[in-house]
Design a protein around this motif. Structure first.
Motif, mmCIF file in Angstrom:
data_model
loop_
_atom_site.group_PDB
_atom_site.id
_atom_site.type_symbol
_atom_site.label_atom_id
_atom_site.label_comp_id
_atom_site.label_asym_id
_atom_site.label_seq_id
_atom_site.Cartn_x
_atom_site.Cartn_y
_atom_site.Cartn_z
ATOM 1 N N ALA A 150 5.505 -17.270 -5.090
ATOM 2 C CA ALA A 150 4.560 -16.375 -4.418
ATOM 3 C C ALA A 150 3.322 -17.084 -3.856
ATOM 4 O O ALA A 150 2.814 -16.713 -2.796
ATOM 5 C CB ALA A 150 4.126 -15.269 -5.395
ATOM 6 N N ILE B 106 5.111 -12.500 1.423
ATOM 7 C CA ILE B 106 4.474 -11.307 0.849
ATOM 8 C C ILE B 106 3.817 -10.502 1.975
ATOM 9 O O ILE B 106 3.980 -9.281 2.067
ATOM 10 C CB ILE B 106 3.450 -11.711 -0.239
ATOM 11 C CG1 ILE B 106 4.211 -12.228 -1.464
ATOM 12 C CG2 ILE B 106 2.535 -10.545 -0.612
ATOM 13 C CD1 ILE B 106 3.329 -12.826 -2.554
ATOM 14 N N LEU C 21 7.661 -4.477 -1.315
ATOM 15 C CA LEU C 21 7.542 -5.593 -2.245
ATOM 16 C C LEU C 21 7.571 -5.022 -3.653
ATOM 17 O O LEU C 21 6.720 -4.202 -4.018
ATOM 18 C CB LEU C 21 6.215 -6.320 -1.997
ATOM 19 C CG LEU C 21 6.035 -7.603 -2.821
ATOM 20 C CD1 LEU C 21 6.921 -8.720 -2.253
ATOM 21 C CD2 LEU C 21 4.578 -8.049 -2.822
ATOM 22 N N ALA D 175 6.670 -10.321 -7.373
ATOM 23 C CA ALA D 175 6.197 -11.620 -6.884
ATOM 24 C C ALA D 175 6.279 -12.567 -8.072
ATOM 25 O O ALA D 175 5.738 -12.271 -9.139
ATOM 26 C CB ALA D 175 4.765 -11.514 -6.379
ATOM 27 N N ALA E 92 -0.837 -9.551 -6.723
ATOM 28 C CA ALA E 92 -0.489 -10.542 -5.693
ATOM 29 C C ALA E 92 -1.459 -10.483 -4.510
ATOM 30 O O ALA E 92 -1.825 -11.523 -3.952
ATOM 31 C CB ALA E 92 0.947 -10.315 -5.218
#
Ligand SMILES: NC(=O)C1=CN([C@@H]2O[C@H](COP(=O)(O)OP(=O)(O)OC[C@H]3O[C@@H](n4cnc5c(N)ncnc54)[C@H](O)[C@@H]3O)[C@@H](O)[C@H]2O)C=CC1
Ligand SMILES: O=C(O)C1=N[C@H](C(=O)O)C[C@H](O)C1
Length: 269
Positions: free
Chosen positions: A12, A21, A32, A35, A48
């Protein structure tokens, strides 16, 4: 909650992880759901979005692939060879599409990926951009049209953090040139010339790598003959091209039968 495919991005915090992302979040075509970073990484446990320096996105970075993949319809993976092999087995167990952008894979890694692809969909390419995949086809065509009086050399340039050479893209282009010529790349490949190498061997395909600064990725396929040269070139200026391709592959892979696919399958070219 929507029924858009749920995607986990591995690596990530990496150059590609951040791009992915952002691409998934902005796509409107997927959500999403995870991550992933390696154990001990400073991002683990953080949101994230916040870790990337922005607003929270409601996804905590985890170091547990099993837990993350269980929620996913696809895993997009641009990390490192050993990590990718482990993820291939876990993604197959979760029946999630595994999109592999990782390069530097050796035959032993590829064999394990092929084994995982017996149970799930894997899309793997050393370059996920439309431009490079088109360039592989042009390379094959030009190589098929020319005989071994034309020396083929592949020159690539990348940023100073890249750890593998030749690049995955250079190898794709080499495979395409070899296929056009009807030869096995392994038998004609010249890599890492240094010192008194002797004259160039007729029919060989040469590779050269440049590393410096923040170059995203540049590839030339040079066909050189007496008195003339053809140069096919791709220049990447934005990693978003790779992220877009990877997301397209993740969506394309839904409901396909298990197997190993590449970006030519995805793009239909
Ligand atoms: N196929 C394509 O279109 C492209 C492929 N690449 C390839 O993708 C790979 C990654 O490139 P970058 O993002 O530039 O590298 P990077 O070094 O910036 O990122 C790699 C990330 O993976 C993480 N990672 C490593 N092992 C892990 C593990 N076991 N679990 C979870 N995370 C782990 C690292 O902590 C790091 O954040 C390279 O192999 C590169 O060549 C890069 C761009 C395009
Ligand atoms: O490491 C990179 O950055 C890139 N890796 C891929 C490769 O090895 O060809 C694709 C792209 O060139 C960027």
């Amino acid at each position: 909650m929507t029924d858009l495919p749920g995607i986990v991005v591995t690596g990530a915090s990496g150059r590609m992880g951040r791009m992915l992302i952002a691409a998934v979040a902005a796509s409107g075509k997927a959500r999403l759901v995870g991550a992933l970073e390696r154990e001990g990484h400073a991002w683990v446990g953080q949101d994230a979005g916040v870790a990337m320096g922005g607003a929270p996105i409601g996804v905590l970075v985890t170091d547990d692939p099993l837990e993350a993949f269980a929620k996913a319809q696809a895993v997009i993976d641009f990390t490192a060879p050993d990590a990718t092999v482990g993820f291939a087995a876990l993604a197959a167990q979760a029946r999630a599409v595994h999109v592999i952008g990782t390069t530097g894979l050796e035959p032993a890694h590829l064999a394990k990926i092929a084994a995982a692809a017996r149970h799930a969909v894997i899309v793997r390419a050393g370059n996920m951009s439309l431009g490079v995949n088109l360039l592989t086809q042009l390379t094959q065509r030009v190589a098929a049209a020319l005989d071994a009086d034309w020396d083929i050399e592949i020159v690539e340039a990348h940023h100073n953090r890249k750890v593998d050479a030749p690049s995955g893209t250079a190898l794709m282009l080499g495979e395409a040139a070899a296929a056009g010529r009807g030869v096995d790349l392994a038998a004609v490949s010249d890599r890492g010339r240094d010192g008194i190498t002797g004259a160039r061997e007729r029919g060989h395909i040469g590779f050269a790598a440049i590393r410096g600064g923040d170059v995203v990725g540049e590839h030339d396929v040079i066909f050189a003959a007496a008195g003339e040269r053809i140069v096919l070139r791709h220049i990447a200026t934005d990693r978003a091209i790779f992220a877009r391709g990877a997301l397209r592959a993740a969506l394309w892979g839904q409901d396909r039968i298990p197997g190993e696919y590449d970006m030519l399958d995805v793009l239909g070219i």
